[in-house]
Design a protein around this motif. Structure first.
Motif, PDB file in Angstrom:
ATOM      1  N   PRO A   1     -17.216  80.507  39.119  1.00  0.00           N
ATOM      2  CA  PRO A   1     -15.892  80.197  39.782  1.00  0.00           C
ATOM      3  C   PRO A   1     -14.821  79.529  38.693  1.00  0.00           C
ATOM      4  CG  PRO A   1     -17.479  79.406  41.313  1.00  0.00           C
ATOM      5  CD  PRO A   1     -18.230  79.702  39.988  1.00  0.00           C
ATOM      6  N   PHE A   2     -15.548  78.667  37.739  1.00  0.00           N
ATOM      7  CA  PHE A   2     -14.080  77.982  36.906  1.00  0.00           C
ATOM      8  C   PHE A   2     -14.044  79.106  36.022  1.00  0.00           C
ATOM      9  CE2 PHE A   2     -13.074  75.781  33.203  1.00  0.00           C
ATOM     10  CZ  PHE A   2     -12.485  74.372  33.871  1.00  0.00           C
ATOM     11  N   ARG A   3     -14.802  80.110  35.421  1.00  0.00           N
ATOM     12  CA  ARG A   3     -14.480  80.931  34.784  1.00  0.00           C
ATOM     13  C   ARG A   3     -13.405  82.050  35.224  1.00  0.00           C
ATOM     14  NH1 ARG A   3     -15.451  83.232  29.680  1.00  0.00           N
ATOM     15  NH2 ARG A   3     -14.998  85.339  29.495  1.00  0.00           N
ATOM     16  N   ALA A   4     -13.574  82.466  36.466  1.00  0.00           N
ATOM     17  CA  ALA A   4     -12.750  83.382  37.073  1.00  0.00           C
ATOM     18  C   ALA A   4     -11.252  82.667  37.380  1.00  0.00           C
ATOM     19  CB  ALA A   4     -13.345  83.770  38.468  1.00  0.00           C
ATOM     20  N   ALA A   5     -11.134  81.148  37.437  1.00  0.00           N
ATOM     21  CA  ALA A   5      -9.990  80.302  37.699  1.00  0.00           C
ATOM     22  C   ALA A   5      -9.197  80.059  36.285  1.00  0.00           C
ATOM     23  CB  ALA A   5     -10.554  79.291  38.355  1.00  0.00           C
ATOM     24  N   HIS A   6      -9.994  79.943  35.360  1.00  0.00           N
ATOM     25  CA  HIS A   6      -9.468  79.522  34.099  1.00  0.00           C
ATOM     26  C   HIS A   6      -9.651  80.667  32.914  1.00  0.00           C
ATOM     27  CE1 HIS A   6      -8.420  75.578  35.980  1.00  0.00           C
ATOM     28  NE2 HIS A   6      -9.537  75.751  36.180  1.00  0.00           N
ATOM     29  N   ASP A   7     -10.284  81.523  32.872  1.00  0.00           N
ATOM     30  CA  ASP A   7     -10.684  82.583  32.099  1.00  0.00           C
ATOM     31  C   ASP A   7     -11.138  81.873  30.849  1.00  0.00           C
ATOM     32  OD1 ASP A   7     -10.646  85.237  31.286  1.00  0.00           O
ATOM     33  OD2 ASP A   7      -8.869  85.009  30.023  1.00  0.00           O
ATOM     34  N   ARG A   8     -12.188  80.836  31.259  1.00  0.00           N
ATOM     35  CA  ARG A   8     -12.836  80.135  30.100  1.00  0.00           C
ATOM     36  C   ARG A   8     -14.015  79.448  30.695  1.00  0.00           C
ATOM     37  NH1 ARG A   8     -11.837  74.698  29.603  1.00  0.00           N
ATOM     38  NH2 ARG A   8     -10.035  74.136  30.596  1.00  0.00           N
TER      39      ARG A   8
ATOM     40  N   ILE B   1     -13.352  69.217  42.313  1.00  0.00           N
ATOM     41  CA  ILE B   1     -13.660  70.385  43.349  1.00  0.00           C
ATOM     42  C   ILE B   1     -12.467  70.949  43.854  1.00  0.00           C
ATOM     43  CG2 ILE B   1     -15.109  70.814  45.380  1.00  0.00           C
ATOM     44  CD1 ILE B   1     -16.831  70.420  42.932  1.00  0.00           C
ATOM     45  N   THR B   2     -11.464  69.948  44.052  1.00  0.00           N
ATOM     46  CA  THR B   2     -10.336  70.704  44.949  1.00  0.00           C
ATOM     47  C   THR B   2      -9.438  71.306  43.854  1.00  0.00           C
ATOM     48  OG1 THR B   2     -10.373  68.426  46.439  1.00  0.00           O
ATOM     49  CG2 THR B   2      -8.245  69.773  46.109  1.00  0.00           C
ATOM     50  N   ALA B   3      -9.278  70.977  42.817  1.00  0.00           N
ATOM     51  CA  ALA B   3      -8.352  71.598  41.848  1.00  0.00           C
ATOM     52  C   ALA B   3      -8.945  73.128  41.501  1.00  0.00           C
ATOM     53  CB  ALA B   3      -8.418  70.910  40.447  1.00  0.00           C
ATOM     54  N   LEU B   4     -10.415  73.139  41.390  1.00  0.00           N
ATOM     55  CA  LEU B   4     -11.130  74.447  41.442  1.00  0.00           C
ATOM     56  C   LEU B   4     -10.891  75.374  42.475  1.00  0.00           C
ATOM     57  CD1 LEU B   4     -12.943  76.283  39.671  1.00  0.00           C
ATOM     58  CD2 LEU B   4     -14.960  75.032  40.510  1.00  0.00           C
ATOM     59  N   ARG B   5     -11.063  74.758  43.633  1.00  0.00           N
ATOM     60  CA  ARG B   5     -10.697  75.544  44.945  1.00  0.00           C
ATOM     61  C   ARG B   5      -9.303  76.172  45.152  1.00  0.00           C
ATOM     62  NH1 ARG B   5     -13.677  75.882  49.299  1.00  0.00           N
ATOM     63  NH2 ARG B   5     -15.139  74.241  48.659  1.00  0.00           N
ATOM     64  N   THR B   6      -8.491  75.095  44.903  1.00  0.00           N
ATOM     65  CA  THR B   6      -7.113  75.830  44.891  1.00  0.00           C
ATOM     66  C   THR B   6      -6.894  76.981  43.929  1.00  0.00           C
ATOM     67  OG1 THR B   6      -6.398  73.372  45.318  1.00  0.00           O
ATOM     68  CG2 THR B   6      -4.810  74.957  44.504  1.00  0.00           C
ATOM     69  N   ALA B   7      -7.461  76.840  42.560  1.00  0.00           N
ATOM     70  CA  ALA B   7      -7.234  77.753  41.736  1.00  0.00           C
ATOM     71  C   ALA B   7      -7.757  79.093  42.056  1.00  0.00           C
ATOM     72  CB  ALA B   7      -7.771  77.175  40.242  1.00  0.00           C
ATOM     73  N   LEU B   8      -9.081  79.061  42.758  1.00  0.00           N
ATOM     74  CA  LEU B   8      -9.802  80.243  43.193  1.00  0.00           C
ATOM     75  C   LEU B   8      -8.786  80.754  44.614  1.00  0.00           C
ATOM     76  CD1 LEU B   8     -13.391  79.152  43.272  1.00  0.00           C
ATOM     77  CD2 LEU B   8     -12.376  80.595  41.517  1.00  0.00           C
TER      78      LEU B   8
ATOM     79  N   THR C   1     -14.911  85.809  46.821  1.00  0.00           N
ATOM     80  CA  THR C   1     -16.572  85.876  46.837  1.00  0.00           C
ATOM     81  C   THR C   1     -17.131  84.532  45.888  1.00  0.00           C
ATOM     82  OG1 THR C   1     -16.449  88.239  46.523  1.00  0.00           O
ATOM     83  CG2 THR C   1     -18.466  87.017  45.879  1.00  0.00           C
ATOM     84  N   LEU C   2     -16.177  84.153  45.156  1.00  0.00           N
ATOM     85  CA  LEU C   2     -16.506  82.831  44.129  1.00  0.00           C
ATOM     86  C   LEU C   2     -16.073  81.586  44.999  1.00  0.00           C
ATOM     87  CD1 LEU C   2     -15.143  84.107  40.811  1.00  0.00           C
ATOM     88  CD2 LEU C   2     -17.614  83.877  41.711  1.00  0.00           C
ATOM     89  N   LEU C   3     -15.319  81.564  45.865  1.00  0.00           N
ATOM     90  CA  LEU C   3     -15.085  80.542  46.954  1.00  0.00           C
ATOM     91  C   LEU C   3     -16.176  80.247  47.789  1.00  0.00           C
ATOM     92  CD1 LEU C   3     -11.516  80.761  48.210  1.00  0.00           C
ATOM     93  CD2 LEU C   3     -12.406  79.078  46.935  1.00  0.00           C
ATOM     94  N   ARG C   4     -17.161  81.260  48.042  1.00  0.00           N
ATOM     95  CA  ARG C   4     -18.387  81.484  48.872  1.00  0.00           C
ATOM     96  C   ARG C   4     -19.455  80.622  47.941  1.00  0.00           C
ATOM     97  NH1 ARG C   4     -16.886  86.520  51.118  1.00  0.00           N
ATOM     98  NH2 ARG C   4     -17.973  87.347  49.658  1.00  0.00           N
ATOM     99  N   GLU C   5     -19.640  80.752  46.706  1.00  0.00           N
ATOM    100  CA  GLU C   5     -20.299  80.260  45.791  1.00  0.00           C
ATOM    101  C   GLU C   5     -20.024  78.736  45.761  1.00  0.00           C
ATOM    102  OE1 GLU C   5     -22.705  81.536  43.545  1.00  0.00           O
ATOM    103  OE2 GLU C   5     -22.697  83.385  44.390  1.00  0.00           O
ATOM    104  N   LEU C   6     -18.714  78.452  45.640  1.00  0.00           N
ATOM    105  CA  LEU C   6     -18.319  77.064  45.688  1.00  0.00           C
ATOM    106  C   LEU C   6     -18.693  76.233  46.861  1.00  0.00           C
ATOM    107  CD1 LEU C   6     -17.018  75.207  43.649  1.00  0.00           C
ATOM    108  CD2 LEU C   6     -14.959  75.411  44.681  1.00  0.00           C
ATOM    109  N   ASP C   7     -18.458  77.116  47.888  1.00  0.00           N
ATOM    110  CA  ASP C   7     -19.061  76.430  49.305  1.00  0.00           C
ATOM    111  C   ASP C   7     -20.704  76.175  49.279  1.00  0.00           C
ATOM    112  OD1 ASP C   7     -16.527  76.451  50.047  1.00  0.00           O
ATOM    113  OD2 ASP C   7     -16.423  78.286  50.977  1.00  0.00           O
TER     114      ASP C   7
END
Length: 727
Positions: free
Chosen positions: A433-440, A458-465, A472-478
């Protein structure tokens, strides 16, 4: 010319600092070609390129590179130094003891002299003169005859008789063997080192006959002229030989190769750094055989006869099965083995044949900075280069597996399931999820915050996703959030171990944002020379994590290479607490990937007990240094096995005299010698004996020596040999 990437500098530019994503690994390189290095100090390597070409006159000696090229290199067993090697018989010939040889020669000489005296003085009659009388006319012996002819015939006859006596008694007394044993070593020392005879031009390696035979006579003539003028060294020869093999395999064109050689001469197809030699050499190298000499097999009864006195060497052919060296501090692991191997790999990298990663504690002598393209000093302020924490990969699952092995590989038994797969899953649920959100990938503080489930992170990553609509990656984070609520979650242990890297000393390192130049092990298809210094002092646990990280990245990246023509070598000095079950599985895959690892340990106690036998069975080359303990020696003795040997049991049986004269003789002998008259009975048996027992390894290996066994990637193996590392 196209050189398969082995001589080209790709991905060498520093990355921008604006957070741009880096899709290719960056490989730093020197800004400009260095000055010409001084000549090396170790034979048989040819001298470095001089600043000005010498003028070769008709009486000038040939440059050393010519004799180096012409020196024979016969086929030999693995681990044997083949430069000028002279094979020995497989078994030791019957050898008479020296005292017995001298006494026998003296007795045979006295017997021959006595017989000649008896013949000359006529004590045995004149029968021995009958052949002389038979073959000479009677007129020569009569008065008034030609008696001078008879005198000369008598002299000749006497000479024949004396020669016959010398031959007979010389063979009985083994005079020839005595002369060889007494004066042979002196003659060999006086004899100058034999240079290889100059072969015919059609087969002279210095004339590059293969190039002439396959349509490149102009390039061959140019290279031969460069060698005769002294402008070529052994690195140039090995580098151009590799470029020529790429032409023969069809990867490069003949016209391009010829044009490059004609324009640049011995400097053709140079390494991206511009170097053509190392600043200095400390070991003997043979780049045609790709060998480095580490010592000489001792003249020891435990060594097979064909190995005694023979040079011992290491090369990619045996290092491809990996090498394990065990010995206490000060036994010579680093100075006698690791440093020569690193130096050899650096020379082969300059020749476009190898990529080497040397890892050791800060301050370890693995070679000067000038011998490497990149030196990474982790924990030092103002770093010139950084280490990629994720190995240059763009796959979150691969990065998670590598990072989990580095962080908790030594504590896998504390995780659910007994391995690091749960930890890799936890990391993948955050890295993807982090790579999908920030391209790194995240930095160390960012990843630690995510593993600790800090609400803001966690909130910042969820917002970016959500903004990226990555459902799909939100489900990974959940799923990660649900697992974090369970007892025994692997993320807790991961966060604790990652905290060891989240220190002020490492604040400038492991930056995935592109603001620093980073070394990535995904660049192993280039002839890299990299040295990584670990911060063992003050950060011992972090140093072990980084060592496991480099080992895991190397095992993954070496196997994943599309071009395996370069030998990839990882040298890990002081590899204690880095060996895990997953690391051993990675080592087993390297043999078929043209890669190998050199590991040093102070003791096998630095490896978990359940993995010690597996480690010794995984590596093909094993080395036990002087000073190992008996329990470490027992492991080596077990893996080296046993052999059938011939033993002789000698028993003394007292002789009982029957007659009075015999009893008197025995009494007289006992008074003179102090020993009773006995007869020796010899029993010869064939028994099975350990090649090297645990006690022998712990107590009989002299200082400066080691017992080495090697196995080649083709399956050939050599028995354990006691090696003198100081010769």
């Amino acid at each position: 010319m196209d050189t398969e990437g082995t001589h080209d500098a790709r991905h060498t530019a520093p990355q921008p600092s604006g957070g741009a994503h880096r899709t290719e690994p960056t490989v730093p390189r020197p800004a400009a070609p260095p000055a010409a290095p001084p000549p090396p100090s170790a034979p048989p390597a040819a001298p470095a390129v001089p600043p000005l070409p010498p003028t070769a006159g008709p009486g000038a000696p040939e440059p050393p590179v010519l004799s180096w090229l012409r020196m024979p290199r016969p086929a030999a067993a693995p681990g044997v130094w083949t430069y000028g090697h002279r094979p020995r018989p497989a078994e030791e010939p019957d050898r008479v003891p020296g005292r017995q040889l001298v006494s026998g020669a003296v007795i045979s000489f006295l017997c021959g002299w006595l017989l000649w005296s008896l013949l000359w003085n006529g004590y045995l009659g004149d029968y021995w003169l009958l052949p002389l009388l038979f073959f000479t006319p009677d007129s020569w012996r009569e008065a008034g005859g030609d008696q001078m002819n008879y005198v000369w015939a008598a002299y000749i006859y006497d000479g024949i008789v004396v020669t016959l006596l010398v031959v007979i008694f010389g063979r009985l007394g083994r005079w020839a063997e005595l002369v060889r044993r007494l004066f042979g070593p002196a003659f060999r020392r006086l004899r100058t080192p034999a240079a290889a005879p100059k072969p015919p031009p059609a087969s002279d390696p210095a004339q590059w006959p293969e190039l002439r035979a396959h349509g490149a006579p102009d390039a061959a003539e140019k290279l031969a002229a460069e060698a005769r003028a002294g402008r070529m060294n052994d690195v140039d020869v090995a580098r151009i030989e590799r470029a020529w093999r790429s032409v023969r395999s069809g990867k490069n064109s003949l016209a391009t190769f010829t044009d490059t050689v004609l324009r640049h001469g011995a400097a053709a197809c140079a390494h991206p750094s511009g170097r053509r030699d190392l600043p200095r050499r400390t070991a003997a190298h043979d780049l045609l055989a790709r060998q480095v000499r580490i010592g000489t097999a001792a003249d020891h009864p435990r060594n097979p006869y064909q190995h005694r006195g023979v040079g011992c060497a290491l090369e990619p052919g045996v290092l491809g099965t990996s090498l394990l060296a065990v010995g206490p501090a000060g036994s010579g692991k680093t100075t006698r083995v690791v440093k020569p191997v690193v130096e050899s790999m650096c020379l082969q990298a300059l020749a476009g044949q190898c990529a080497v990663i040397a890892v050791g504690p800060a301050g370890s002598d693995l070679g000067p900075d000038e011998a490497f393209d990149v030196v990474v000093r982790i924990g030092r302020p103002d770093p010139d280069c950084d280490l990629d924490l994720y190995g240059g990969t763009t796959d979150p699952d691969e990065a998670a597996g590598i990072l989990a092995e580095a962080l908790v590989g030594d504590l896998a038994e504390q995780l659910p399931g007994g391995d690091s797969r749960r930890a890799a899953t936890a990391l993948a649920q955050l890295l993807g999820p982090f790579r999908a959100a920030h391209d790194r990938f995240p930095t160390v503080p960012e990843l630690r915050a995510l593993l600790d489930a800090v609400p803001e992170a966690i909130t910042a990553l969820r917002t970016a996703l959500e903004e990226a609509e990555a459902h799909t990656l939100l489900r990974e984070l959940d799923a990660r959030a649900r697992q974090a609520e369970r007892p025994g979650d692997a993320a807790v242990l991961l966060a604790d171990r990652l905290a060891l890297l989240d220190r002020p000393a490492f604040a400038a390192f492991f930056d995935p944002t592109g603001g620093t130049r980073q070394v990535s092990l995904h660049a192993l298809d280039h002839p890299l020379r990299v040295r990584i210094e670990l911060p063992e002092r003050g950060h011992a646990e972090a140093s072990r994590i980084l060592a496991r990280l480099v080992l895991a990245q190397f095992a993954e990246c070496a196997v994943a290479r599309s071009d395996r023509s370069l030998f990839a070598c990882l040298v890990l000095d002081e590899a204690g607490h880095t060996i895990t079950a997953e690391a051993l599985r990675g080592l087993q895959r390297l043999r078929s990937a043209n890669a190998g690892v050199v590991l040093t340990l102070r003791s096998l106690d630095d490896v978990p007990d359940a993995l010690r036998g597996t480690l010794l069975g995984t590596v093909g080359c094993r080395m036990a240094f002087a000073g190992v303990t008996t329990w470490d020696g027992a492991r080596f003795a077990e893996v080296w096995g046993k052999e059938w040997v011939e033993t002789r049991d000698v028993t003394d049986r007292q002789i009982i005299a029957e007659s009075a004269a015999g009893k008197a003789f025995h009494i007289f002998r006992h008074l003179v010698t102090g020993k009773a008259a006995t007869a020796k009975a010899v029993t010869v048996r064939t028994v099975e004996r350990e090649r090297w027992s645990a006690s022998d390894l712990a107590n009989s290996v002299p200082a400066g020596h080691a017992v080495l066994s090697v196995t080649s990637v083709r399956g050939e193996h050599a028995p354990p040999v006691l090696v003198d590392l100081r010769s």
